[in-house]
Design a protein around this motif. Sequence first.
Motif, PDB file in Angstrom:
ATOM      1  N   GLN A 125     111.762  57.546   8.684  1.00 48.64           N
ATOM      2  CA  GLN A 125     110.402  57.784   9.163  1.00 48.64           C
ATOM      3  C   GLN A 125     109.698  58.772   8.236  1.00 48.64           C
ATOM      4  N   PRO A 126     108.648  58.302   7.502  1.00 47.82           N
ATOM      5  CA  PRO A 126     107.890  59.247   6.661  1.00 47.82           C
ATOM      6  C   PRO A 126     107.180  60.287   7.525  1.00 47.82           C
ATOM      7  N   LEU A 127     107.274  61.524   7.131  1.00 47.52           N
ATOM      8  CA  LEU A 127     106.586  62.603   7.837  1.00 47.52           C
ATOM      9  C   LEU A 127     105.442  63.159   6.994  1.00 47.52           C
ATOM     10  N   ILE A 128     105.742  63.507   5.774  1.00 49.06           N
ATOM     11  CA  ILE A 128     104.723  64.016   4.853  1.00 49.06           C
ATOM     12  C   ILE A 128     104.830  63.231   3.553  1.00 49.06           C
ATOM     13  N   ASN A 129     103.800  62.422   3.285  1.00 51.07           N
ATOM     14  CA  ASN A 129     103.785  61.640   2.046  1.00 51.07           C
ATOM     15  C   ASN A 129     102.319  61.417   1.654  1.00 51.07           C
ATOM     16  N   VAL A 130     101.820  62.278   0.802  1.00 47.10           N
ATOM     17  CA  VAL A 130     100.398  62.234   0.420  1.00 47.10           C
ATOM     18  C   VAL A 130     100.059  60.945  -0.315  1.00 47.10           C
ATOM     19  N   SER A 131     101.010  60.397  -1.046  1.00 44.78           N
ATOM     20  CA  SER A 131     100.717  59.203  -1.851  1.00 44.78           C
ATOM     21  C   SER A 131     100.346  58.004  -0.979  1.00 44.78           C
ATOM     22  N   ILE A 297     103.898  65.510  -5.708  1.00 46.47           N
ATOM     23  CA  ILE A 297     103.931  66.320  -4.489  1.00 46.47           C
ATOM     24  C   ILE A 297     105.185  65.963  -3.683  1.00 46.47           C
ATOM     25  N   PRO A 298     105.943  66.957  -3.204  1.00 49.81           N
ATOM     26  CA  PRO A 298     107.173  66.666  -2.432  1.00 49.81           C
ATOM     27  C   PRO A 298     106.867  65.818  -1.204  1.00 49.81           C
ATOM     28  N   THR A 299     107.830  64.991  -0.835  1.00 52.86           N
ATOM     29  CA  THR A 299     107.720  64.167   0.371  1.00 52.86           C
ATOM     30  C   THR A 299     108.791  64.590   1.365  1.00 52.86           C
ATOM     31  N   VAL A 300     108.446  64.509   2.638  1.00 49.07           N
ATOM     32  CA  VAL A 300     109.382  64.862   3.705  1.00 49.07           C
ATOM     33  C   VAL A 300     109.514  63.659   4.628  1.00 49.07           C
ATOM     34  N   LEU A 331     116.503  65.786   7.808  1.00 48.56           N
ATOM     35  CA  LEU A 331     115.273  65.709   7.030  1.00 48.56           C
ATOM     36  C   LEU A 331     115.617  65.410   5.585  1.00 48.56           C
ATOM     37  N   ASP A 332     114.855  64.479   5.021  1.00 44.84           N
ATOM     38  CA  ASP A 332     115.061  64.088   3.629  1.00 44.84           C
ATOM     39  C   ASP A 332     113.877  64.610   2.824  1.00 44.84           C
ATOM     40  N   VAL A 333     114.101  65.616   2.025  1.00 42.06           N
ATOM     41  CA  VAL A 333     113.042  66.212   1.205  1.00 42.06           C
ATOM     42  C   VAL A 333     113.273  65.839  -0.247  1.00 42.06           C
ATOM     43  N   MET A 334     112.204  65.226  -0.845  1.00 38.38           N
ATOM     44  CA  MET A 334     112.311  64.820  -2.245  1.00 38.38           C
ATOM     45  C   MET A 334     111.241  65.545  -3.055  1.00 38.38           C
ATOM     46  N   VAL A 335     111.693  66.201  -4.122  1.00 38.23           N
ATOM     47  CA  VAL A 335     110.787  66.902  -5.031  1.00 38.23           C
ATOM     48  C   VAL A 335     110.834  66.191  -6.376  1.00 38.23           C
ATOM     49  N   PRO A 336     109.819  65.354  -6.704  1.00 35.96           N
ATOM     50  CA  PRO A 336     109.841  64.631  -7.983  1.00 35.96           C
ATOM     51  C   PRO A 336     109.802  65.608  -9.158  1.00 35.96           C
ATOM     52  N   LEU A 337     110.642  65.362 -10.110  1.00 32.67           N
ATOM     53  CA  LEU A 337     110.671  66.201 -11.307  1.00 32.67           C
ATOM     54  C   LEU A 337     110.263  65.413 -12.548  1.00 32.67           C
ATOM     55  N   LEU A 338     110.974  64.349 -12.817  1.00 29.73           N
ATOM     56  CA  LEU A 338     110.678  63.522 -13.986  1.00 29.73           C
ATOM     57  C   LEU A 338     110.506  62.065 -13.549  1.00 29.73           C
ATOM     58  N   PHE A 339     109.444  61.422 -14.067  1.00 30.32           N
ATOM     59  CA  PHE A 339     109.181  60.029 -13.737  1.00 30.32           C
ATOM     60  C   PHE A 339     109.403  59.091 -14.917  1.00 30.32           C
TER      61      PHE A 339
END
Length: 457
Positions: A125-131, A297-300, A331-339
């Motif tokens: 379940q996405p909680l915080i995902n600005v994209s 931006i990190p996603t939660v 909670l699954d927190v992802m912080v993008p670093l390199l794309f």
Amino acid sequence: MKSKLNKIEHNIGIFMILIMLLLPTLNAHAQQIITLSQAIQNGIANKKNISAGKLDANISNLQTQAMYRKYWPQVSAEYTYVYNPILQTSIFPIGIFNPNYPIDATKSVQFGTKWTQSAGLTAFQPLINVSIQKQIHEAKLKERIAVLSQEQSEYELAYNIAQTYIDIYLQEAKIKSCIADTSRTYVSYKLLKNKFDEKRLLKSDLNTSKVNHNNTVQSLSDGISQLIEDKVYLLFLMGAIDMNKWDFEIDTLFATKYSISPKVMPIQIDQLPEMQQLTLQSQLTHLQVNSEKSKHIPTVNFKGFIGANQYTNVFNPIAANSWFGLSYLGLDVMVPLLFGENLKNKTQQLRLQSKQYELQKENKTLQYTKDLITANLQIENIKTQLVTQKENISLISESIAIFQARVEEGQESTSNLNLEETNLQALEAKYETSKKQLWVHWLDYLKASGQLSILWK
């Protein structure tokens, strides 16, 4: 002499009645009257490429709706049944747990069983995902762009239908003029034919008169053929299936409903679908820049699993006491670093695209402004031409009538009569061309000023 002229005019009256009877069923058998607004509305409703464009708009709407589902929970069922021919071997430090062995003693130990099953449900379940929100905004804008593209297609179709409709109107007026021309040249020809029969005229003069008459007859035939062609084309633009049903009438009074004036209502260039589309496309690139930045931006997300694993050394999916439950919540927190992408390069591309759209809009605005000024000047100029040409036609027609009477009385040269006939045909051709140009420039003005919709709304 006058009795001969009256007899000729009587004969030509009968001749013209026969011509009208021989004309294709343009009016006598017409099944319906199609107004300009009906023609445009039918075209928008029935033309296949317009219907296809509406489907594009519907597809864009469905794509927008699909974006909202990215906020919905994602649940998946998982099942695996694995055979492990070679089990994983690890080194176990037995010296630490058993004092009977040296402290650094180790022993190789195999973990797992030959057969392994795993089954369970995973929830996400996405909680915080600005994209996701950025993608929804983009989808909404793309949907509006698709609608504007559809409106632009309808706008262009309405212009083509109006132009064809006016062509039919002018062609019918031209046919009436051709009938009068045919009548007039036939009178002149018969006068000269009588003189030739009386051996009072050169054959070359009679031939010139016959050529003039033949030209008017051919113009009449060409006009009828062009009228049918225009009606068939109008049916095509209206999306009609049966192109053979061209025996319809147009509303010949439609011209009285519109004033050929460049000042119908306030100019609305910015309201043209094409201009609005360029504006939204520029806005879309700005949104896409923000979307690219939002990728960093990190996603939660909420993630959970419930299931069980089975371990056996023999193939037995339902072996007792071999299943072991497993579950977790977190909670699954992802912080993008390199794309693997260059954000600066991508955003620079999008900003350049936005600049392109802005420049295109500025250019279109200047183009439409130029078209408005040009159409306005052409309308006023052609109006003056038509007044002059109409007066000249009236004067030459009067002169021809005088020449016909004088030739009959033997008081005028036949060459002058033939010359006036030729001049009149050329002047009438210019007059018909000027009338068509006047309507075309009026349509161009309406189209460029955003006022074309007055023809059907």
